[in-house]
Design a protein around this motif. Structure first.
Motif, PDB file in Angstrom:
ATOM      1  N   ARG A 255       6.392 -16.854  -8.450  1.00  0.00           N
ATOM      2  CA  ARG A 255       7.015 -17.732  -9.438  1.00  0.00           C
ATOM      3  C   ARG A 255       6.034 -18.762  -9.974  1.00  0.00           C
ATOM      4  NH1 ARG A 255      10.071 -20.824  -6.974  1.00  0.00           N
ATOM      5  NH2 ARG A 255      10.253 -20.019  -4.840  1.00  0.00           N
ATOM      6  N   MET A 256       5.280 -19.401  -9.090  1.00  0.00           N
ATOM      7  CA  MET A 256       4.373 -20.456  -9.529  1.00  0.00           C
ATOM      8  C   MET A 256       3.258 -19.925 -10.413  1.00  0.00           C
ATOM      9  SD  MET A 256       5.508 -23.342  -8.822  1.00  0.00           S
ATOM     10  CE  MET A 256       4.089 -24.277  -9.346  1.00  0.00           C
ATOM     11  N   LYS A 257       2.770 -18.735 -10.097  1.00  0.00           N
ATOM     12  CA  LYS A 257       1.722 -18.165 -10.944  1.00  0.00           C
ATOM     13  C   LYS A 257       2.253 -17.896 -12.345  1.00  0.00           C
ATOM     14  CE  LYS A 257      -1.723 -14.498 -11.266  1.00  0.00           C
ATOM     15  NZ  LYS A 257      -2.377 -13.338 -10.596  1.00  0.00           N
ATOM     16  N   ALA A 258       3.427 -17.261 -12.423  1.00  0.00           N
ATOM     17  CA  ALA A 258       4.010 -16.937 -13.732  1.00  0.00           C
ATOM     18  C   ALA A 258       4.401 -18.196 -14.491  1.00  0.00           C
ATOM     19  CB  ALA A 258       5.230 -16.038 -13.539  1.00  0.00           C
ATOM     20  N   GLN A 259       5.026 -19.137 -13.814  1.00  0.00           N
ATOM     21  CA  GLN A 259       5.491 -20.342 -14.482  1.00  0.00           C
ATOM     22  C   GLN A 259       4.339 -21.251 -14.897  1.00  0.00           C
ATOM     23  OE1 GLN A 259       8.906 -20.568 -11.346  1.00  0.00           O
ATOM     24  NE2 GLN A 259       9.471 -22.036 -12.921  1.00  0.00           N
ATOM     25  N   SER A 260       3.301 -21.315 -14.079  1.00  0.00           N
ATOM     26  CA  SER A 260       2.150 -22.143 -14.420  1.00  0.00           C
ATOM     27  C   SER A 260       1.391 -21.570 -15.616  1.00  0.00           C
ATOM     28  CB  SER A 260       1.213 -22.272 -13.213  1.00  0.00           C
ATOM     29  OG  SER A 260       1.863 -22.907 -12.144  1.00  0.00           O
ATOM     30  N   LEU A 261       1.237 -20.262 -15.640  1.00  0.00           N
ATOM     31  CA  LEU A 261       0.598 -19.627 -16.800  1.00  0.00           C
ATOM     32  C   LEU A 261       1.403 -19.884 -18.073  1.00  0.00           C
ATOM     33  CD1 LEU A 261      -0.478 -16.214 -15.227  1.00  0.00           C
ATOM     34  CD2 LEU A 261      -2.024 -17.866 -16.300  1.00  0.00           C
ATOM     35  N   ASN A 262       2.717 -19.733 -17.971  1.00  0.00           N
ATOM     36  CA  ASN A 262       3.582 -20.008 -19.116  1.00  0.00           C
ATOM     37  C   ASN A 262       3.481 -21.463 -19.557  1.00  0.00           C
ATOM     38  OD1 ASN A 262       4.544 -17.423 -19.404  1.00  0.00           O
ATOM     39  ND2 ASN A 262       6.532 -17.810 -18.461  1.00  0.00           N
ATOM     40  N   ALA A 263       3.453 -22.369 -18.582  1.00  0.00           N
ATOM     41  CA  ALA A 263       3.406 -23.798 -18.900  1.00  0.00           C
ATOM     42  C   ALA A 263       2.134 -24.152 -19.663  1.00  0.00           C
ATOM     43  CB  ALA A 263       3.496 -24.620 -17.619  1.00  0.00           C
ATOM     44  N   LYS A 264       1.032 -23.558 -19.267  1.00  0.00           N
ATOM     45  CA  LYS A 264      -0.217 -23.850 -19.971  1.00  0.00           C
ATOM     46  C   LYS A 264      -0.147 -23.353 -21.415  1.00  0.00           C
ATOM     47  CE  LYS A 264      -5.205 -23.832 -19.478  1.00  0.00           C
ATOM     48  NZ  LYS A 264      -6.379 -23.433 -18.671  1.00  0.00           N
ATOM     49  N   ASP A 364       8.660 -16.351 -26.177  1.00  0.00           N
ATOM     50  CA  ASP A 364      10.055 -16.705 -26.414  1.00  0.00           C
ATOM     51  C   ASP A 364      10.314 -18.183 -26.119  1.00  0.00           C
ATOM     52  OD1 ASP A 364      10.776 -14.115 -27.185  1.00  0.00           O
ATOM     53  OD2 ASP A 364      11.112 -13.507 -25.106  1.00  0.00           O
ATOM     54  N   ILE A 365       9.704 -18.681 -25.059  1.00  0.00           N
ATOM     55  CA  ILE A 365       9.863 -20.098 -24.718  1.00  0.00           C
ATOM     56  C   ILE A 365       9.313 -20.968 -25.837  1.00  0.00           C
ATOM     57  CG2 ILE A 365       9.283 -21.905 -23.066  1.00  0.00           C
ATOM     58  CD1 ILE A 365       8.863 -19.666 -20.975  1.00  0.00           C
ATOM     59  N   ILE A 366       8.114 -20.646 -26.277  1.00  0.00           N
ATOM     60  CA  ILE A 366       7.471 -21.424 -27.343  1.00  0.00           C
ATOM     61  C   ILE A 366       8.289 -21.369 -28.622  1.00  0.00           C
ATOM     62  CG2 ILE A 366       5.431 -21.552 -28.836  1.00  0.00           C
ATOM     63  CD1 ILE A 366       3.836 -20.464 -26.354  1.00  0.00           C
ATOM     64  N   ALA A 367       8.743 -20.177 -28.975  1.00  0.00           N
ATOM     65  CA  ALA A 367       9.511 -20.021 -30.218  1.00  0.00           C
ATOM     66  C   ALA A 367      10.783 -20.857 -30.178  1.00  0.00           C
ATOM     67  CB  ALA A 367       9.848 -18.547 -30.432  1.00  0.00           C
ATOM     68  N   GLN A 368      11.471 -20.878 -29.044  1.00  0.00           N
ATOM     69  CA  GLN A 368      12.723 -21.637 -28.967  1.00  0.00           C
ATOM     70  C   GLN A 368      12.475 -23.136 -29.021  1.00  0.00           C
ATOM     71  OE1 GLN A 368      15.879 -20.064 -28.922  1.00  0.00           O
ATOM     72  NE2 GLN A 368      16.337 -22.167 -29.522  1.00  0.00           N
ATOM     73  N   LEU A 369      11.433 -23.607 -28.360  1.00  0.00           N
ATOM     74  CA  LEU A 369      11.112 -25.032 -28.394  1.00  0.00           C
ATOM     75  C   LEU A 369      10.674 -25.470 -29.789  1.00  0.00           C
ATOM     76  CD1 LEU A 369       9.177 -25.344 -25.004  1.00  0.00           C
ATOM     77  CD2 LEU A 369      11.446 -26.264 -25.516  1.00  0.00           C
ATOM     78  N   VAL A 370       9.850 -24.649 -30.429  1.00  0.00           N
ATOM     79  CA  VAL A 370       9.396 -24.966 -31.794  1.00  0.00           C
ATOM     80  C   VAL A 370      10.582 -24.967 -32.754  1.00  0.00           C
ATOM     81  CG1 VAL A 370       8.031 -24.111 -33.742  1.00  0.00           C
ATOM     82  CG2 VAL A 370       7.039 -24.176 -31.441  1.00  0.00           C
ATOM     83  N   HIS A 371      11.475 -24.030 -32.580  1.00  0.00           N
ATOM     84  CA  HIS A 371      12.694 -23.976 -33.410  1.00  0.00           C
ATOM     85  C   HIS A 371      13.475 -25.280 -33.279  1.00  0.00           C
ATOM     86  CE1 HIS A 371      16.483 -22.624 -35.148  1.00  0.00           C
ATOM     87  NE2 HIS A 371      17.096 -23.036 -34.037  1.00  0.00           N
ATOM     88  N   ALA A 372      13.662 -25.742 -32.052  1.00  0.00           N
ATOM     89  CA  ALA A 372      14.411 -26.985 -31.834  1.00  0.00           C
ATOM     90  C   ALA A 372      13.732 -28.174 -32.474  1.00  0.00           C
ATOM     91  CB  ALA A 372      14.599 -27.222 -30.332  1.00  0.00           C
ATOM     92  N   ILE A 373      12.398 -28.201 -32.387  1.00  0.00           N
ATOM     93  CA  ILE A 373      11.647 -29.300 -33.007  1.00  0.00           C
ATOM     94  C   ILE A 373      11.786 -29.257 -34.517  1.00  0.00           C
ATOM     95  CG2 ILE A 373       9.330 -30.235 -33.405  1.00  0.00           C
ATOM     96  CD1 ILE A 373       8.612 -29.245 -30.550  1.00  0.00           C
ATOM     97  N   GLU A 374      11.648 -28.069 -35.087  1.00  0.00           N
ATOM     98  CA  GLU A 374      11.735 -27.919 -36.545  1.00  0.00           C
ATOM     99  C   GLU A 374      13.125 -28.286 -37.047  1.00  0.00           C
ATOM    100  OE1 GLU A 374       9.355 -27.343 -38.608  1.00  0.00           O
ATOM    101  OE2 GLU A 374       7.817 -27.043 -37.072  1.00  0.00           O
ATOM    102  N   GLN A 375      14.153 -27.933 -36.289  1.00  0.00           N
ATOM    103  CA  GLN A 375      15.518 -28.265 -36.693  1.00  0.00           C
ATOM    104  C   GLN A 375      15.769 -29.762 -36.661  1.00  0.00           C
ATOM    105  OE1 GLN A 375      16.417 -25.141 -38.128  1.00  0.00           O
ATOM    106  NE2 GLN A 375      18.425 -25.883 -37.473  1.00  0.00           N
ATOM    107  N   ALA A 376      15.002 -30.465 -35.848  1.00  0.00           N
ATOM    108  CA  ALA A 376      15.231 -31.900 -35.661  1.00  0.00           C
ATOM    109  C   ALA A 376      14.294 -32.787 -36.474  1.00  0.00           C
ATOM    110  CB  ALA A 376      15.097 -32.243 -34.184  1.00  0.00           C
ATOM    111  N   ARG A 377      13.392 -32.194 -37.233  1.00  0.00           N
ATOM    112  CA  ARG A 377      12.421 -32.991 -38.014  1.00  0.00           C
ATOM    113  C   ARG A 377      13.112 -33.704 -39.158  1.00  0.00           C
ATOM    114  NH1 ARG A 377       6.782 -29.688 -38.682  1.00  0.00           N
ATOM    115  NH2 ARG A 377       6.117 -31.709 -39.419  1.00  0.00           N
TER     116      ARG A 377
END
Length: 377
Positions: A255-264, A364-377
C-alpha cells in the motif's frame, strides 16, 4: 528479514496447539485456570494472560508486528493513537515535570498536551522544531521529554530527527516521535536514536478505515511503564480491533509503495496548476516520494466550498490513510482545536486542503482533483 518479509513472518515460535494459518481472534474478556495454584502462578510471573485489559494474544501480536518493523525491542498497543501518545508521555513525565513539543502537531495531539496534560500538572512549551535553537532555549531544569512528528500534520515538514536526538542526549532527555505519516516503510525513528515511536494505527498500519488503534514502541523499560499506564487507565484495545489491524498491516509495504508513488505524481501535477498557490510535499526524499499525503493551499480565487462539492468519487473525511483517496479541511477538522492565532501563524488557513492519496490510478486521482479545482475557480 527484509521489510516486506517481516510484515508477514514473526521470529517468535508459534506454540499454539491448533496450528491455524491465520491468527485466531481471542475474543474473550478473561482467561481460565485449572486450579488456584495456576492462578497464583500468573501473579508470580509464570502465566501470560489473565484478563484482556491486562493482556491478550491479539494485542500482543500487533505490538510485536510494529516493534519488529520499527526495529525496536518492544511494543505496546492502546485504544487509539492519542491513547498511545498519552501513555508514552506518562511513561516519562509526572505532575511538576515539563515537556517541549513541536508547534505544528496534529490538532488532537496539540489539544492533548495543551489541555489535558496541563490539568495533570505537566507543563508544556510549544516551539517550532525546525529552529533547534528555540527548542534548546525552551528546555528547563524539569524538562523530561522532546515530542515531535517525523512528518508533521498537515504541512508535511520532514523533521531532522538526528538533530532532535543530539539535543536530547545533551540534556539527558527522552524523545517521542509520532511516525504515523511516514510509517516504518519510509522512516524508522528508533534506529536513529529516538526513545519512543508512536503510531495512530488507525491510519496506515491498519490501512482500511475500519479500526481505531494506537501502538507505541521503544526500549523495554519504557514500554513496561507505558503498558502499565494502558492497563491502569483502561486504554486497552479490543482483541477484534487488534486482529483487524494486524491483518491490515500485512499489506503495508504494498500500500505505501503504491500510495507514495501516486502522491508524488499528484503533488507534481498540482504544483504546476495555476489555481494552487502552494504544494506541501517532501519532493526531495526518494523516487517514490515520502509518504502518501499531499497538502495544498488553493489560490484565493478558488471557492473552497465549491471545491469540496465538486470532488465526485473522492471522499470528504476528517481522517486519512485508507486505500481510497480522500480529502479533508484541517482548519475545521484535524486542527479545529488549535487557537486561531496559532493556525494563522502556521499557515493553516481556510484554503489549506489535506489530500490522503489512495491506490486508485494516479491519472484518475489527478483528473478528479483538477476537475474540482476548475469547478471552484
Amino acid at each position: 528479514m527484509k521489510f516486506e518479509t517481516a510484515l508477514l513472518h514473526s521470529k517468535h515460535k508459534d506454540e499454539r496447539k491448533i496450528k491455524s494459518k491465520a491468527t485466531p481472534i481471542y475474543q474473550t474478556s478473561a482467561f481460565t485456570f485449572s486450579n488456584l495454584e495456576e492462578l497464583e502462578g500468573f501473579y508470580n510471573g509464570n502465566g501470560q494472560y489473565l484478563y484482556t485489559r491486562t493482556g491478550n494474544p491479539n494485542t500482543d501480536e500487533l505490538g510485536q508486528i510494529v516493534s519488529r518493523l520499527e526495529e525496536a525491542p518492544a511494543g505496546v498497543v492502546a485504544s487509539s493513537g492519542l491513547a498511545a501518545i498519552m501513555v508514552g508521555v506518562l511513561a516519562v513525565a509526572k505532575s511538576g515535570d515539563h515537556i517541549v513539543a513541536t508547534d505544528d502537531l496534529y490538532g488532537g495531539s496539540f489539544h492533548l498536551i495543551s489541555e489535558e496534560l496541563s490539568e495533570l500538572g505537566i507543563q508544556v512549551t510549544v516551539v517550532p522544531f525546525n529552529d533547534i535553537e528555540k527548542v534548546e532555549q525552551a528546555i528547563q531544569e524539569n524538562t523530561k521529554l522532546l515530542y515531535t512528528e517525523s512528518i508533521t500534520n498537515p504541512l508535511l515538514r520532514v523533521e531532522d530527527l538526528e538533530q532532535v536526538v543530539s539535543l536530547a542526549k545533551k540534556y539527558n532527555l527522552k524523545t517521542l516521535v509520532d511516525n504515523t505519516f511516514a510509517t516504518p516503510y519510509h522512516c524508522k525513528p528508533y534506529t536513529l536514536g529516538i526513545d519512543m515511536v508512536v503510531h495512530s494505527a488507525t491510519k496506515y498500519i491498519g490501512g482500511h478505515s475500519d479500526v481505531t488503534a494506537g501502538v507505541i514502541v521503544g526500549e523495554v523499560a519504557l514500554m513496561a511503564k507505558a503498558s502499565a499506564k494502558v492497563v491502569n487507565l483502561g486504554a486497552n484495545l479490543s482483541p477484534f480491533e487488534a486482529w483487524l489491524t494486524a491483518r491490515g498491516a500485512k499489506t503495508l509495504a504494498l500500500r505505501m509503495k503504491a500510495q507514495s508513488l501516486n502522491a508524488k505524481k499528484v503533488a507534481e501535477a498540482l504544483h504546476n496548476h495555476g489555481a494552487v498557490e502552494k504544494v506541501y510535499f517532501p519532493f526531495s526524499h526518494g523516487e517514490e516520494g515520502y509518504g502518501a499525503m499531499v497538502t495544498i493551499t488553493l489560490a484565493e480565487k478558488v471557492n473552497v466550498s465549491s471545491f469540496f462539492q465538486s470532488l465526485g468519487w473522492v471522499k470528504i473525511v476528517p481522517t486519512l490513510a485508507g486505500v481510497e483517496t480522500s480529502v479533508s479541511h484541517p482548519l475545521t477538522t484535524s486542527h479545529r482545536a488549535l487557537p486561531a492565532e496559532k493556525c494563522a501563524e502556521l499557515g493553516i488557513t481556510n484554503h489549506v486542503i489535506r489530500i490522503s492519496v489512495g491506490i486508485e490510478h494516479a491519472d484518475d486521482i489527478i483528473a478528479q482533483l483538477v476537475h474540482a479545482i476548475e469547478q471552484a475557480r
